[in-house]
Design an enzyme around this catalytic site. Structure first.
Site, PDB file in Angstrom:
ATOM      1  N   PRO A  43       0.838  -1.190   0.000  1.00  0.00           N
ATOM      2  CA  PRO A  43       0.000   0.000   0.000  1.00  0.00           C
ATOM      3  C   PRO A  43       0.879   1.249   0.000  1.00  0.00           C
ATOM      4  O   PRO A  43       1.953   1.256   0.610  1.00  0.00           O
ATOM      5  CB  PRO A  43      -0.810  -0.119   1.292  1.00  0.00           C
ATOM      6  N   HIS A  44       0.447   2.258  -0.733  1.00  0.00           N
ATOM      7  CA  HIS A  44       1.242   3.477  -0.816  1.00  0.00           C
ATOM      8  C   HIS A  44       0.330   4.670  -1.082  1.00  0.00           C
ATOM      9  O   HIS A  44      -0.765   4.518  -1.600  1.00  0.00           O
ATOM     10  CB  HIS A  44       2.313   3.367  -1.902  1.00  0.00           C
ATOM     11  N   ALA A  45       0.821   5.836  -0.672  1.00  0.00           N
ATOM     12  CA  ALA A  45       0.017   7.040  -0.834  1.00  0.00           C
ATOM     13  C   ALA A  45       0.917   8.260  -0.830  1.00  0.00           C
ATOM     14  O   ALA A  45       2.009   8.248  -0.268  1.00  0.00           O
ATOM     15  CB  ALA A  45      -0.993   7.144   0.305  1.00  0.00           C
TER      16      ALA A  45
END
Length: 154
Positions: free
Chosen positions: A65-67
């Protein structure tokens, strides 16, 4: 870029059981707040927005997951090893037990992509993932991640 430059020891955790992806994102928000001074709600919201575009479970029990967030000065990460794998809508439909989250500045271009490629390459190594799965101490996991020969990118 090296994993040691984006992953603080206090951002590596081992969790027994998590009930959902939402709970995982909340825990990642708390870890990012403690390790990097980020606002937990901003982290959770940004991770969920990115996940809505498509699952970040890349297969073989791994999720990335990345943001992009305001308040982040450089790419930073958090790593979780889950003792009980979690359904993550991964591409291979297998539950996830290794989670490496990345948080990048809103305007980060190539650095975010380099970090994502580095983490992906590192966690694509099945033997290395087996070592991670065999350890339940956060300090050992951090050492493995930051000392791995594959934890460096050009």
């Amino acid at each position: 870029m090296e994993l040691s430059s984006i992953l603080k020891p206090e951002a590596v955790k081992v969790f027994g059981t998590l009930s959902s992806k939402k709970r995982l994102f909340q825990d990642l928000g708390e870890i990012a707040a403690t390790a990097y001074g980020l606002r937990p709600n901003d982290v959770v919201e940004a991770l969920q927005e990115r996940e809505n575009l498509g699952p970040t479970g890349v297969g073989h029990g791994v999720a990335l997951p990345h943001a992009r967030l305001s308040g982040v000065n450089s790419v930073v990460g958090a790593f979780l090893r889950l003792e009980k794998p979690l359904d993550f809508d991964a591409v291979d439909r297998q539950p996830v037990d290794l989670v490496f989250a990345l948080f990048a500045p809103l305007e980060s271009g190539v650095d975010h992509l380099k970090a994502l490629a580095l983490v992906s390459r590192t966690l694509r190594d099945e033997a290395f993932c087996a070592k991670l799965r065999a350890n339940d101490q956060a300090a050992t996991l951090h050492a493995l991640l930051t000392e791995s020969p594959s934890s460096q990118a050009a």
